[in-house]
Design an enzyme around this catalytic site. Structure first.
Site, PDB file in Angstrom:
ATOM      1  CE1 TYR A   1       3.089  -6.188  -2.043  1.00 30.47           C
ATOM      2  CE2 TYR A   1       1.161  -5.528  -0.782  1.00 30.47           C
ATOM      3  CZ  TYR A   1       2.029  -6.513  -1.224  1.00 30.47           C
ATOM      4  OH  TYR A   1       1.822  -7.815  -0.855  1.00 30.47           O
ATOM      5  CB  CYS A   2       3.512  -3.347  -7.789  1.00 29.31           C
ATOM      6  SG  CYS A   2       3.904  -1.647  -8.259  1.00 29.31           S
ATOM      7  CB  THR A   3       8.221  -5.269  -8.255  1.00 34.80           C
ATOM      8  OG1 THR A   3       7.520  -6.512  -8.296  1.00 34.80           O
ATOM      9  CG2 THR A   3       9.703  -5.537  -8.063  1.00 34.80           C
TER      10      THR A   3
ATOM     11  CB  ILE B   1       8.746  -4.645  -2.742  1.00 32.09           C
ATOM     12  CG1 ILE B   1       7.258  -4.981  -2.681  1.00 32.09           C
ATOM     13  CG2 ILE B   1       9.527  -5.523  -1.768  1.00 32.09           C
ATOM     14  CD1 ILE B   1       6.906  -6.299  -3.336  1.00 32.09           C
TER      15      ILE B   1
END
Length: 452
Positions: free
Chosen positions: A198-200, A227
């Site tokens: 995952y990342c932003t 996110i």
């Protein structure tokens, strides 16, 4: 034909205030083959400037990556400017968890070699062979699988203030650093475990998932929309948030609170805190975590050296920072030797979270010493002047505090102030008051009168 900004940030902020219109902060990306990035860039700038859209966008032969602030009333029109291009029809726009009308104050569209600096040679692997996208509910389910390894592909200053429980959080400054580190660390389990990333907003995982599949990882998954979209789905569907703390963002807010857990500490005293600030010394501007007490004691600075500098006359400060390049330090928080409470970083481990309510008790003594009397509107950089809307009477000679998440807690005595262009000794409720300041403030900073 205007293809670049002509207004300063201060002038733009004034126009936004006069418009009195709510704005949306959002982000999006798309990988696509763009033949002429410069023409694409110019067309976007003209279309967006006409709508009053602001933000930071990178375009390249491989696609587009954007973080924007758009007038709420122009949201549909803004989407229409994107959907004129086939590769952006139906594109997902990640709307921020928290809104701020001044999240961006300039429209910047730049042509780059890549839309994300990943350090990869795209010709060596199939970038379209990506991992399986997971929605929030699916993501929560796979996290419960003991056969899952979840990896945070953000940088250390992002994951320190918030991340998914049990995630591997590499201690890196850039995305490109994390790829080989994670590859080597997980080499022995690449055919057995679920690799969940995952990342932003999702863009880093688009390329990373293809990279890991190319290197033999069999079960590769990624959080769809990152996110930001995960949080939206969690709220809309009433799900449990497996992400705790804050989501770091790259506009002036520097963070959106997702849960009340505080999993980081002040870099100067060690108390629970997750408020990012930039050092008040403009020649330093180091990004670090600072609590209210340290902000008051250090006047928003990261070190005694910087504290000495900001007490110099403004012109002397400008002279000292001429030719000084500090851009590479801005996001390297925790790297300065002046910060005594750098958090011990481990790839995984128990999370010792403190609830926001507990931290509030630490700050209570400051609250009872001040009375809120106004809200900051603007800071005019060229003349070093702050502007406030006054809610209660304030006088020359009063001791005041200006408090904000980035500004910290600045204390001073009013020596001179202006209302409607005239010098006054008293400003009353409803007045738009200005005064000279030796430090930068942000919109919505709170103006307090110190009463003891």
């Amino acid at each position: 034909m205007q293809l670049y900004n002509t207004l300063s940030a201060e002038e733009r902020a004034e126009l936004i205030e006069q418009a009195g219109e709510n704005r949306l902060t959002l982000s999006f990306y798309a990988y696509a083959k763009i033949e002429n990035p410069q023409q694409f860039r110019d067309d976007l700038f003209l279309a967006w400037d006409a709508l009053g859209a602001l933000g930071r966008t990178y375009v390249a032969h491989e696609g587009i990556n954007a973080q924007m602030s758009v007038p709420a009333s122009k949201f549909d029109a803004f989407r229409d400017t994107l959907e004129q291009y086939d590769f952006m029809k139906g594109i997902r726009l990640n709307v921020a968890v928290e809104q701020d009308d001044l999240s961006f104050l300039k429209l910047t569209v730049k042509v780059r070699n890549k839309i994300v600096a990943d350090g990869l040679n795209d010709a060596t692997f199939d970038v379209t062979n990506k991992g399986i996208h997971l929605k929030a509910k699916e993501f929560n389910t796979i996290l419960e699988d003991p056969n899952t390894v979840v990896v945070d592909f953000r940088n250390h200053y992002e994951s320190e203030v918030g991340h998914f429980v049990g995630a591997i959080t590499p201690d890196v400054d850039t995305f490109r650093e994390s790829l080989p580190i994670i590859k080597d660390q997980l080499e022995d389990i690449k055919e057995e475990k679920n690799l969940v990333m995952y990342c932003t907003g999702g863009i880093r995982c688009e390329k990373a998932s293809a990279y890991f599949k190319h290197h033999g990882f069999k079960n590769v998954y990624q959080l769809e929309g990152g996110i930001i979209e995960y949080t939206r789905q969690v709220k809309a569907e009433g799900l449990e948030s497996k992400f705790i703390g804050k989501n770091f963002v790259f506009d002036h807010r520097l963070g959106e609170r997702i849960t009340d857990d505080i999993i980081s500490n002040c870099h100067q005293c060690g108390k629970p805190c997750d408020t990012h600030v930039n050092c008040a010394n403009e020649a330093c501007h180091l990004l670090f975590i600072q609590c209210d007490e340290c902000a008051e004691q250090m006047h928003g600075c990261c070190s005694d050296e910087c504290l000495d500098i900001i007490q110099l006359p403004v012109e002397e400060q400008k002279r000292l920072r001429q030719g000084v390049q500090k851009g590479n330090l801005v996001f390297k928080k925790g790297r300065s030797e002046a910060l005594k409470f750098q958090k011990e970083r481990a790839a995984t481990g128990d999370i010792k979270a403190v609830k926001v309510s507990a931290v509030t008790q630490i700050r209570k003594k400051q609250v009872v010493r001040k009375v809120l009397i106004g809200i900051a509107q603007h800071y005019f950089t060229k003349v070093g002047v702050g502007q406030f809307i006054v809610d209660k009477e304030i006088n020359v000679g009063d001791k005041i505090a200006i408090v904000g998440p980035t500004t910290g807690d600045e204390r001073l005595t009013i020596e001179k102030m202006m209302v409607n262009g005239a010098e006054v000794s008293v400003a009353n409720k409803g007045d738009k008051m200005t005064m000279e300041l030796s430090f930068r403030i942000r919109k919505n900073d709170q103006l307090y009168k110190i009463i003891d």
